[in-house]
Design an enzyme around this catalytic site. Sequence first.
Site, PDB file in Angstrom:
ATOM      1  CE  LYS A 292     -64.537  27.877  13.789  1.00  0.00           C
ATOM      2  NZ  LYS A 292     -64.173  26.570  13.333  1.00  0.00           N
ATOM      3  CD  GLU A 367     -55.577  14.797   8.550  1.00  0.00           C
ATOM      4  OE1 GLU A 367     -55.811  13.941   9.408  1.00  0.00           O
ATOM      5  OE2 GLU A 367     -56.113  15.906   8.523  1.00  0.00           O
ATOM      6  NE  ARG A 395     -52.433  12.626  13.982  1.00  0.00           N
ATOM      7  CZ  ARG A 395     -53.187  13.222  14.420  1.00  0.00           C
ATOM      8  NH1 ARG A 395     -54.531  13.329  13.821  1.00  0.00           N
ATOM      9  NH2 ARG A 395     -52.868  13.878  15.452  1.00  0.00           N
TER      10      ARG A 395
END
Length: 648
Positions: A292, A367, A395
């Site tokens: 990353k 979530e 969600r």
Amino acid sequence: MRLLPTIAGPSDLKKLSPEQLPELAAEIRHAICDAVSKTGGHLAPNLGVVELTIALHYVFDFGADRLLFDVGHQCYPHKLLTGRLPLLSRLRTREGMAGFPEPRESPFDLFSVGHAGTGISTAVGMARGDQLSGQAFDPRTNPSGRRVVTLIGDASIVNGVAMEGLNNAGTLKRQFLVVLNDNGMSIAHPQGAIAQYFDRVRMSHLYADFKKGAAEILRQIPGGSLLHDAYHKAGEAAKAVLSDNRGGGWFEHFGLVNVGPIDGHDLPTLIEFLTEARDFERPMVLHVKTIKGKGVEFAERDASRFHSPPAFNVHMADAAEDAPQAAVPSTQVSLQGCRVELKTEGPGLTRALQEFPQRAWDTGICESHAMDMMAGLAKTGFRPFFAVYSTFLQRAFDQAFQEVALQGLPVRLCLDRAGLVGGDGAVHHGFCDISLLRTLPEAALLAAIDEPSLIAALEFMRTYDAGLSAVRYPRDIVSPRLAAQSCPPFAMGKARCLTSRFADGRETPDIVILAFGTPAITALEAADQLSDEYKIAVYDARFAKPVDTVLLRSLLQRRIPILTIEDHGLIGGFGAAILEAAQELALDASRITRLALPDAWIHQDSRAKQLAEVGLDAPGIVRSIRAAVTGAVETGNAREPRPTVPAL
Ligand SMILES: Cc1ncc(C[n+]2csc(CCOP(=O)(O)OP(=O)(O)O)c2C)c(N)n1
């Protein structure tokens, strides 16, 4: 820049020789870093997938083949390879490049996405659709048919929706490629058992070993196609090399062939494996290991901070460090920053996790699970606070309904980034949290307007044990406007008058503004501007459920016009609650005007511009006040629905 400006689309990319691709990758990195330093945006996730995206477009033909992004925050290189370089300098603005895949921008973007976990499922759907319409790739009957590829990160694949997608993807009887971009990171370090599994795979089965083993197999199969022949001819030993079973063969259990991990920055290897995967007629996961922030030292070193930074300055470091440094300017105090002081920090959980390691948890991109875990905690007598972005609460609505509200469990929600979110655009606005939660019996729904009011709201919620409660606050700085006033405690369903001369109810205003959340502060500015013309009382409504019916009754009985204001959708929001309450009180609601987000999508731009666009800035509120006092129909009034964003 030499190569990138010549790429108007993937066909231009395919004209480049493999030797030219590293130079193109460097130019893409430079362009992205330069743009994000000026506009803010997702930096480290995009730097990490530059080679992978080049290789995907080099091998596949996404004019016909399907490419579906999960989350989509890593789509910048894809956009630059599909003709959108001219939009990059205005990244995340209306006239520029959206920060997420956007079909309005290009046919190469198939879905507007921003929420994690959806890529595999939508890809399965398209794979099935293409089969039904006879357009799917089949090596024997339709070799030029459409292939399907989905790109997903190692933190997002843990998401429940992604798991459901994988479970179903394994039943496909056709080519279907899941490219797992494994950088060992979410926004911060990813959480949970699967993250640990990926860590083990990365450690135990390095790319070098993998390539050696794969080459060995190739030698055993003269003229063989590496993946296809290894899978079909070379037996279990070869499969074991191609798909890492040492860590548990996780994807194999879903019915997907698992290949890798391979080095996601080695272009020849990527091209080699993607070329093989392209014609593989079974569902496959290609596990690609990337770094990353790759290629930009400060982003690699602090990929979490540079996941999605605001604009920053890049300057050459002193000789000692010998690397470009970046400084993210410290901005004014945000409502998000307040939470750090309150020890209830949400999606940026780092400090709470450090200070309360025994009773703060980062569940990852889960979530629904988090909401149910809160329910379980509440059931054992604790008073859990769940910090979540308003848009991602969506969600977990089913869990909020059944496991929390229906049980009467006191779970407290801190709804961050409620309302318009700016550059992230329509995929991230918190436009419907009140509409959703207002349907839940016993829910107490609050909004904060500044730091003292956020503290007071949290204190109210701490002692509210009858059911679910929530406080919402936007992605914005804290206004100092009321810093000198003391902030009274929250009392159930009671609004707070912000204009002291009207507080005792003895003076009758020309109009009353009932504002839910931070628009109350903007309403005060608007009232200042009209102070020579009208007597305007401004209330911080504080509650969207229950609303202040005592105040409402008194205003309507005195025939005082009311303007409701909120940074939330018109449908089902605070203003709707006021209208419904007026009707239930059997009072004339014709003097109520509502200013809210219109029934239309608001696309990426600065939050200030978005607020102005929908009339929630001070000039817009001035216009709405004038219209409401004179009885003209204005913005967002449900009795005159407006089909598009209002041009005020
Ligand atoms: C449902 C949902 N919850 C939370 C987020 C916020 N979010 C955006 S990107 C991201 C991390 C994604 O990690 P990963 O998929 O591994 O990609 P990477 O950024 O590491 O490339 C998170 C948590 C989201 N987009 N969707």
